[in-house]
Design an enzyme around this catalytic site. Sequence first.
Site, short mmCIF file in Angstrom:
data_model
loop_
_atom_site.label_atom_id
_atom_site.label_comp_id
_atom_site.label_asym_id
_atom_site.label_seq_id
_atom_site.Cartn_x
_atom_site.Cartn_y
_atom_site.Cartn_z
N ASP A 223 0.82 -1.21 0.00
CA ASP A 223 0.00 0.00 0.00
C ASP A 223 0.86 1.26 0.00
O ASP A 223 0.59 2.22 -0.74
CB ASP A 223 -0.92 -0.01 1.23
CG ASP A 223 -2.26 0.66 0.96
OD1 ASP A 223 -2.64 0.76 -0.22
OD2 ASP A 223 -2.93 1.07 1.92
N ASP A 269 -9.22 -1.97 2.38
CA ASP A 269 -8.92 -1.39 3.69
C ASP A 269 -9.95 -1.81 4.75
O ASP A 269 -9.77 -1.50 5.93
CB ASP A 269 -8.91 0.14 3.58
CG ASP A 269 -7.84 0.63 2.62
OD1 ASP A 269 -6.79 -0.01 2.54
OD2 ASP A 269 -8.08 1.66 1.93
#
Length: 382
Positions: A223, A269
């Site tokens: 990420d 997420d």
Amino acid sequence: MAESVVNETVANLSATVNETAKNVTGRAAATPEGMLMAYSSLVLMALLPIFFGSFRSVKYLIEQKKSGEKPESMTSKDAAMFPIIASCTLLGLYIFFKIFSKEYINLLLTLYFFGLGVLAVTHLLRPNVELLLPAAFPNKNYTLDLIEGKGEKKSELVHYEFDRIDLLCLGISAVLGLWYLLKKHWIANNIFGLAFSLNGVELLHLNTVTTGCILLGGLFVYDIFWVFGTDVMVTVAKSFEAPIKLIFPMDLLEKGLSASNFAMLGLGDIVIPGIFIALLLRFDHSKKDKTSRVYFYSGFVAYFLGLVLTVLVMHTFKAAQPALLYLVPACLGTPITLALLRGEISDLFKYEDNPEKDTKEEDKASQEESSEEVNDETKKIL
């Protein structure tokens, strides 16, 4: 006179700033109230599938073990490969969007996620619709079989059992799907996104905390790299028109349901930390005191605080943030620290949903049963 000049100057400056923000982003600047509502709604929508999906994952695991079905869970090797596969997929999508028209790519992706979304919503609707229907509902059972070959060479490819309640739920889900397909409305997008998230947390199982650490650690690096190191993640997120993110309008108060200035949160997420938090709940459930939820609630609160921190940083720096940068340390560090303080760190890392020993014994038993059946058939032939 001077005061009026100052007021006029401030008003002009404010209008200029808002117009500049609109020119830079292509959207009207959001009001503080609108942003607060949007971010609060995203946080709430992220918490709901993790909370309910975690409890559903416990029920799902118990049902699998009772039925004798071999539970499927992610191995450490799968967890280590996941960030690499995700990176290749992300880069591939980025290249596709750069080379080909994004309208055609999004059309294919929309149709694909339309099918997945309808099935995901149907899965969630079934138990609730069944409770609401009256006892007089004329329910009937059906079986769908797809068999290949004839006579002794026949082999079953598909065997699916369903009833009229399933068909009713499928019809409701299809209507929602058509709404999304035709209008791409943000509410329809969020219904599908929440369904994907809830099903993901319920059905995707990490077998051990070690596997969870490998997965979250790998995606932590993934990420950060793709958000801070390149424009790949942001470009794909903005170009990808599919329910893989939750969105909420920041101009809802001004424009109502036709609002178009959205804040967003990727489903990754939610689901990735969510499956780890669900594992913590299953660990709690495996202990002698099954009423204790200390590890689950510690991970859940840590996720909430990490998500709030993500939003605050994003708002402060006015730039996209890799949410896992804040969520992974919170979700891993909190339960591990708690286990150290409680003297249960060994138990936490030894816990397995499906112990290898039990799995090997089941495989051995099934092999013995198969060999016995073969011996019996051989005796009959002889």
